[in-house]
Write a protein that holds these residues in place. Structure first.
Motif, PDB file in Angstrom:
ATOM      1  N   VAL A 145       0.630  -1.492   0.093  1.00  0.00           N
ATOM      2  CA  VAL A 145      -0.194  -0.048   0.026  1.00  0.00           C
ATOM      3  C   VAL A 145       0.937   1.357   0.596  1.00  0.00           C
ATOM      4  N   ARG A 146       1.643   1.587   1.272  1.00  0.00           N
ATOM      5  CA  ARG A 146       2.927   2.054   0.786  1.00  0.00           C
ATOM      6  C   ARG A 146       3.084   2.517  -0.355  1.00  0.00           C
ATOM      7  N   GLY A 147       3.505   1.777  -0.588  1.00  0.00           N
ATOM      8  CA  GLY A 147       4.974   1.644  -1.803  1.00  0.00           C
ATOM      9  C   GLY A 147       4.087   1.415  -3.508  1.00  0.00           C
ATOM     10  N   ALA A 148       3.035   1.199  -3.264  1.00  0.00           N
ATOM     11  CA  ALA A 148       2.098   1.642  -4.853  1.00  0.00           C
ATOM     12  C   ALA A 148       1.581   2.851  -5.666  1.00  0.00           C
ATOM     13  N   ASN A 149       2.172   2.585  -6.538  1.00  0.00           N
ATOM     14  CA  ASN A 149       2.321   4.367  -6.679  1.00  0.00           C
ATOM     15  C   ASN A 149       0.395   4.651  -7.380  1.00  0.00           C
ATOM     16  N   ASP A 150       0.108   3.285  -7.386  1.00  0.00           N
ATOM     17  CA  ASP A 150      -1.820   3.341  -7.562  1.00  0.00           C
ATOM     18  C   ASP A 150      -2.739   3.897  -5.940  1.00  0.00           C
ATOM     19  N   GLY A 151      -3.404   3.978  -6.308  1.00  0.00           N
ATOM     20  CA  GLY A 151      -4.426   4.633  -5.115  1.00  0.00           C
ATOM     21  C   GLY A 151      -5.244   3.233  -4.731  1.00  0.00           C
ATOM     22  N   LEU A 152      -5.578   2.558  -3.064  1.00  0.00           N
ATOM     23  CA  LEU A 152      -5.995   1.888  -3.601  1.00  0.00           C
ATOM     24  C   LEU A 152      -7.227   1.791  -2.581  1.00  0.00           C
ATOM     25  N   TRP A 153      -8.693   0.867  -2.755  1.00  0.00           N
ATOM     26  CA  TRP A 153      -9.679   1.443  -2.123  1.00  0.00           C
ATOM     27  C   TRP A 153     -10.193  -0.268  -2.001  1.00  0.00           C
ATOM     28  N   ASP A 154     -11.414   0.577  -0.501  1.00  0.00           N
ATOM     29  CA  ASP A 154     -11.518  -1.110  -0.347  1.00  0.00           C
ATOM     30  C   ASP A 154     -12.851  -0.840   0.659  1.00  0.00           C
ATOM     31  N   TRP A 155     -14.208  -1.376  -0.246  1.00  0.00           N
ATOM     32  CA  TRP A 155     -15.223  -0.692   0.014  1.00  0.00           C
ATOM     33  C   TRP A 155     -16.049  -1.913   0.827  1.00  0.00           C
ATOM     34  N   ARG A 156     -16.680  -1.723   2.031  1.00  0.00           N
ATOM     35  CA  ARG A 156     -17.450  -2.242   2.919  1.00  0.00           C
ATOM     36  C   ARG A 156     -19.038  -2.040   2.591  1.00  0.00           C
ATOM     37  N   LEU A 157     -19.518  -2.974   1.501  1.00  0.00           N
ATOM     38  CA  LEU A 157     -20.637  -2.207   1.294  1.00  0.00           C
ATOM     39  C   LEU A 157     -22.157  -3.037   1.862  1.00  0.00           C
ATOM     40  N   THR A 158     -21.955  -3.531   2.504  1.00  0.00           N
ATOM     41  CA  THR A 158     -22.638  -3.243   4.108  1.00  0.00           C
ATOM     42  C   THR A 158     -22.325  -2.696   5.205  1.00  0.00           C
ATOM     43  N   THR A 159     -21.696  -1.949   5.254  1.00  0.00           N
ATOM     44  CA  THR A 159     -21.662  -0.681   6.305  1.00  0.00           C
ATOM     45  C   THR A 159     -21.786   0.413   4.796  1.00  0.00           C
ATOM     46  N   GLY A 160     -21.371   0.493   4.380  1.00  0.00           N
ATOM     47  CA  GLY A 160     -21.121   1.771   3.415  1.00  0.00           C
ATOM     48  C   GLY A 160     -19.709   2.411   3.621  1.00  0.00           C
ATOM     49  N   GLN A 161     -19.004   1.841   4.784  1.00  0.00           N
ATOM     50  CA  GLN A 161     -18.051   2.612   4.533  1.00  0.00           C
ATOM     51  C   GLN A 161     -16.440   2.164   3.551  1.00  0.00           C
ATOM     52  N   ASP A 238     -21.331 -13.377  -0.995  1.00  0.00           N
ATOM     53  CA  ASP A 238     -21.072 -14.252   0.009  1.00  0.00           C
ATOM     54  C   ASP A 238     -21.788 -15.837  -0.983  1.00  0.00           C
ATOM     55  N   ARG A 239     -21.927 -16.894   0.166  1.00  0.00           N
ATOM     56  CA  ARG A 239     -22.604 -17.962  -0.771  1.00  0.00           C
ATOM     57  C   ARG A 239     -23.784 -18.185  -1.839  1.00  0.00           C
ATOM     58  N   SER A 240     -24.267 -16.907  -1.439  1.00  0.00           N
ATOM     59  CA  SER A 240     -25.559 -16.514  -2.238  1.00  0.00           C
ATOM     60  C   SER A 240     -25.497 -15.453  -3.343  1.00  0.00           C
ATOM     61  N   GLY A 241     -23.663 -15.089  -3.588  1.00  0.00           N
ATOM     62  CA  GLY A 241     -23.616 -14.551  -4.556  1.00  0.00           C
ATOM     63  C   GLY A 241     -23.961 -13.243  -4.597  1.00  0.00           C
ATOM     64  N   GLN A 242     -24.011 -12.735  -3.437  1.00  0.00           N
ATOM     65  CA  GLN A 242     -24.574 -11.249  -3.101  1.00  0.00           C
ATOM     66  C   GLN A 242     -23.034 -11.008  -2.743  1.00  0.00           C
ATOM     67  N   ALA A 243     -22.351  -9.107  -3.373  1.00  0.00           N
ATOM     68  CA  ALA A 243     -21.800  -8.654  -3.265  1.00  0.00           C
ATOM     69  C   ALA A 243     -21.610  -8.103  -1.180  1.00  0.00           C
ATOM     70  N   TYR A 244     -20.718  -8.552  -1.015  1.00  0.00           N
ATOM     71  CA  TYR A 244     -20.723  -7.845   0.427  1.00  0.00           C
ATOM     72  C   TYR A 244     -19.665  -6.770   0.936  1.00  0.00           C
ATOM     73  N   ARG A 245     -18.400  -6.964  -0.793  1.00  0.00           N
ATOM     74  CA  ARG A 245     -17.465  -5.921  -0.468  1.00  0.00           C
ATOM     75  C   ARG A 245     -16.615  -6.104  -1.505  1.00  0.00           C
ATOM     76  N   MET A 246     -15.992  -4.980  -1.738  1.00  0.00           N
ATOM     77  CA  MET A 246     -15.451  -4.586  -2.857  1.00  0.00           C
ATOM     78  C   MET A 246     -14.490  -4.064  -2.920  1.00  0.00           C
ATOM     79  N   ALA A 247     -13.271  -4.517  -3.576  1.00  0.00           N
ATOM     80  CA  ALA A 247     -11.219  -3.597  -3.620  1.00  0.00           C
ATOM     81  C   ALA A 247     -11.080  -3.487  -4.901  1.00  0.00           C
ATOM     82  N   GLY A 248     -10.103  -2.372  -4.794  1.00  0.00           N
ATOM     83  CA  GLY A 248      -9.478  -2.116  -6.317  1.00  0.00           C
ATOM     84  C   GLY A 248      -8.400  -1.292  -6.474  1.00  0.00           C
ATOM     85  N   SER A 249      -8.358  -0.652  -7.543  1.00  0.00           N
ATOM     86  CA  SER A 249      -6.959   0.191  -7.640  1.00  0.00           C
ATOM     87  C   SER A 249      -7.239   0.793  -8.206  1.00  0.00           C
ATOM     88  N   GLN A 250      -6.282   2.400  -7.961  1.00  0.00           N
ATOM     89  CA  GLN A 250      -6.772   3.906  -8.863  1.00  0.00           C
ATOM     90  C   GLN A 250      -5.323   4.098  -9.547  1.00  0.00           C
TER      91      GLN A 250
END
Length: 725
Positions: A145-161, A238-250
């Protein structure tokens, strides 16, 4: 761990308890080392004894201070070795504290029996290994995370954070305290024109309709400006296919997008004047024709403009003055037209104008343009009077006419105006009589006037020349800008006509294309070029040769087999040949061209895009096409020493070639300063009279034209210039 002896260090001052532990762990599988002091245990660890687990008595004679002091000292010395505490008293609070401070387990001595002790040891070792692996993984993630040139994000879809990495924030000029863990901190900054596409891409992925999320969009920085970014991400479900978290880079892609936009703009605009070029003009002309099909009362006019005696300006005042005149002329034309009209530079001193929805006043506009040239231009400190000739062609609603046909009509009208020495004329059917005569550009250049060759007779001569293999090749050497060495040659077709002398491609190739003779000419050029290359190789000169492919070649599935057959017949490897195709022809049939060129490249033949930047190539195609080399059009090379816009185009193409891992070749290099500037841009190779003019095959065989510029490039004067130059 069960496959080897477990090494146990017992730290116990009660000799009886130590003996009990030794008996409990006897019978194989364990090796015990016993000491009765913390200090001795530390010495044991320091002297290199390999220990898998430590059984530590809580109270020892040399413990200092609190009850868990011994544990702290042991862990400080051997943080990776698991520790199990032993005590003679049952103290639940002490057990909890011990585990919290790093102990793997807590055992009461009077309750210990073999199975419990063995299980505790094995679990302690396993848990410690898992903790170490987790710690290393977290360290790697933190470092990434500290060394990456890309910006990282981690989205907890259940809480909106949503978590934004430090790089993500600094990319937008933000500090930690200036941003909340809220998705709107990202989405609310997306450019209004891009936000619907971004939200649509997110929704498509979260709903499972796409395997991942990807979007290129503009995002607002803290100072209010926008940068281009590329966001990629993937959801966890989750097992039902519902997304509960999403992460990526910018990623910041501003530089690439700016280069692409510049190239796309330049591909549709003239480098010198900034006007629309032929490609953009034809596109707008096509839209106007389509409009006539929807509105029966819709009308428009096409103007074809040509400057009279423009060549005299270049010859007398120099090309810089000629360029300045074209720029001034362009600005004057733009001022004369309405906002909705289009003026384009087609090349050289030829311009076109599209006047929409007002052909009733088209002739008035043409006369106004002609009168505007009564006022002179100021060039190189001199007063220059210029005249132009204009041809008009009109179209009305439901017009059954193509853009090419309108161009031909306007062109015929322009020649009629020029021959009659009047400013402008509108096309009439009787002007087609002039179409029975063929103009030879090379003759015009030599004599200063247009040709007038009977088309039927000239076509007969051409067919005979093809059948009897009278067409000839000359070769333009290609030089490395880094080493000054000749690294290949490009074949250029010529026709030694018995009446008109040496004719260049522009004199006869249009007629070749119109009459379906292109395949025969391509085969002739291929056979001759490979034959000549084989002859050079016999003479000890190993130079790959390039040939130009035509549009019909890109639709001919037999071409790869024919090419390989010719190479094999002359004993030449596929790597000795490069095929060149112009950018506009390539994109006119992308799917079929890709198939043909893929087969050629798979055999070892190189592929080059000729005149790159002069057409309308989309950047999305370039990384998909089977290409090895980009050849920069000479119209961009010639002015780079004095025209920053042209220089910027060349730099962008070279940078694009480097980014895609392609070779870059500059055509039309006429002097050392241009060669040096191209070299500083990172351009790999160059062609032009600075190195050598086109030379015949025999000259290559003798090494003529292959000298480096420092040895004196081949630059014949007019007095000594041989016929092939």
């Amino acid at each position: 761990m069960s496959d080897r002896v477990i090494r146990v260090l017992v730290v116990e001052d009660n000799h009886g308890d130590a003996l009990i532990l030794r008996r409990l762990l006897g019978g194989g599988g364990f090796h015990l080392t016993a000491v009765d002091r913390v200090a001795k245990a530390l010495d044991c660890l320091e002297t290199g004894h390999e220990i898998d687990v430590i059984l530590l008595d809580v109270t020892l004679p040399d413990s200092r201070g609190p009850e868990l002091d011994s544990l702290a000292r042991i862990q400080d010395r051997a943080p990776k070795v698991p520790v199990i505490l032993l005590t003679g008293i049952e103290d639940e609070e002490l057990a909890v504290r011990a585990v919290r401070e790093g102990a793997q387990d807590y055992l009461i001595k009077r309750q210990v029996e073999r199975d419990l002790l063995v299980r505790s040891i094995r679990y302690a070792i396993g848990r410690k290994q898992a903790e170490e692996e987790l710690r290393e993984s977290e360290e790697r993630y933190a470092l990434a995370v500290r060394g990456a040139n890309d910006g990282l994000w981690d989205w907890r879809l259940t809480t909106g954070q949503i978590y934004f990495s430090p790089r993500w924030k600094t990319m937008l000029g933000l500090r930690d305290e200036e941003i909340r863990e809220d998705p709107e901190e990202w989405l609310g900054r997306v450019h209004p024109d891009d936000i619907l596409a971004v939200r649509g891409a997110l929704a498509a992925h979260l709903e499972g309709r796409t395997p991942h999320f990807e979007s290129e969009h503009r995002i607002r920085q803290q100072d209010g400006s926008y940068r281009w970014v590329q966001n990629r991400g993937i959801a966890v479900r989750d097992r039902s296919g519902q997304a509960y978290r999403m992460a990526g880079s910018q990623s910041d892609i501003t530089t690439r997008k700016t280069a692409e936009e510049r190239l796309q703009h330049n591909a549709l605009h003239d480098a010198l004047t900034g006007l629309p070029n032929r490609a953009l003009f034809l596109d707008r002309l096509g839209l106007a024709i389509a409009h006539t099909w929807r509105r029966s009362d819709y009308m428009f006019a096409v103007f074809f403009l040509d400057l009279d005696r423009f060549k005299n300006i270049n010859d007398s005042l120099g090309h810089s003055a000629g360029d300045a005149l074209l720029i001034a002329l362009s600005k004057r034309l733009e001022l004369l037209l309405r906002p909705g009209d289009t003026v384009a530079r087609l090349g050289g001193d030829e311009f076109a104008i599209l006047v929409e929805d007002a052909p009733a006043i088209a002739e008035q506009i043409a006369e106004r343009v002609v009168r505007a040239f009564d006022e002179p231009f100021q060039m190189a400190g001199r007063t220059v009077y210029m005249q132009l000739s204009i041809g008009l062609a009109t179209a009305v609603g439901n017009a059954d006419v193509s853009g090419d046909e309108l161009f031909k009509r306007a062109d015929l009208a322009m020649y009629s105006a020029k021959r009659a020495h009047v400013g402008a004329r509108t096309f009439t059917p009787d002007m087609r009589r002039d179409a029975t005569e063929l103009n030879l550009p090379s003759q015009q250049q030599k004599t200063g006037r247009r040709g007038g060759v009977a088309r039927i007779q000239f076509l007969g001569d051409l067919r005979r020349a093809i059948d009897e293999r009278e067409l000839d090749l000359v070769y333009q050497p290609k030089f490395s800008l880094a080493t000054g060495s000749a690294v290949g040659v490009e074949s250029l077709i010529r026709w030694p006509h018995p009446e008109f002398g040496l004719l260049e491609p522009a004199d006869f190739l249009p007629l070749v294309r119109e009459n379906g003779l292109m395949e025969a000419v391509t085969d002739l050029v291929l056979e001759r070029a490979v034959e000549d290359a084989a002859g050079w190789l016999d003479a000890g000169i190993d130079l790959p040769v390039a040939i130009n492919l035509s549009a019909p070649s890109l639709n001919d599935e037999t071409l790869p087999a024919r090419v390989l057959s010719v190479l094999a017949a002359h004993g030449m490897p596929p790597t000795s040949l490069t095929v060149e195709i112009t950018e506009d022809l390539l994109l006119a049939s992308v799917v079929r061209a890709r198939t043909i060129l893929d087969r050629l490249r798979e055999s070892g033949i190189r592929v080059a895009i000729d005149d790159f930047g002069s057409g309308y190539a989309a950047m999305t195609y370039l990384h998909e096409l089977p290409v090895d080399e980009l050849k920069l059009d000479r119209q961009f090379i010639a002015p780079i020493l004095h025209d920053e816009r042209a220089a910027a185009i060349v730099r962008s193409v070279v940078e694009l070639a480097i980014e895609f891992g392609l070779t870059s070749v500059a055509e039309g290099v006429e002097d050392k300063a241009t060669a040096e500037l191209l070299k500083s841009y990172g351009c790999g190779f160059g062609q032009g009279h600075y190195f050598s003019p086109p030379v015949p095959a025999q000259a290559i065989r003798l090494g003529i034209g292959l000298a480096t510029p420092d040895d004196g490039p081949l630059m014949p004067t007019e007095a000594t210039r041989p016929s092939w130059a």
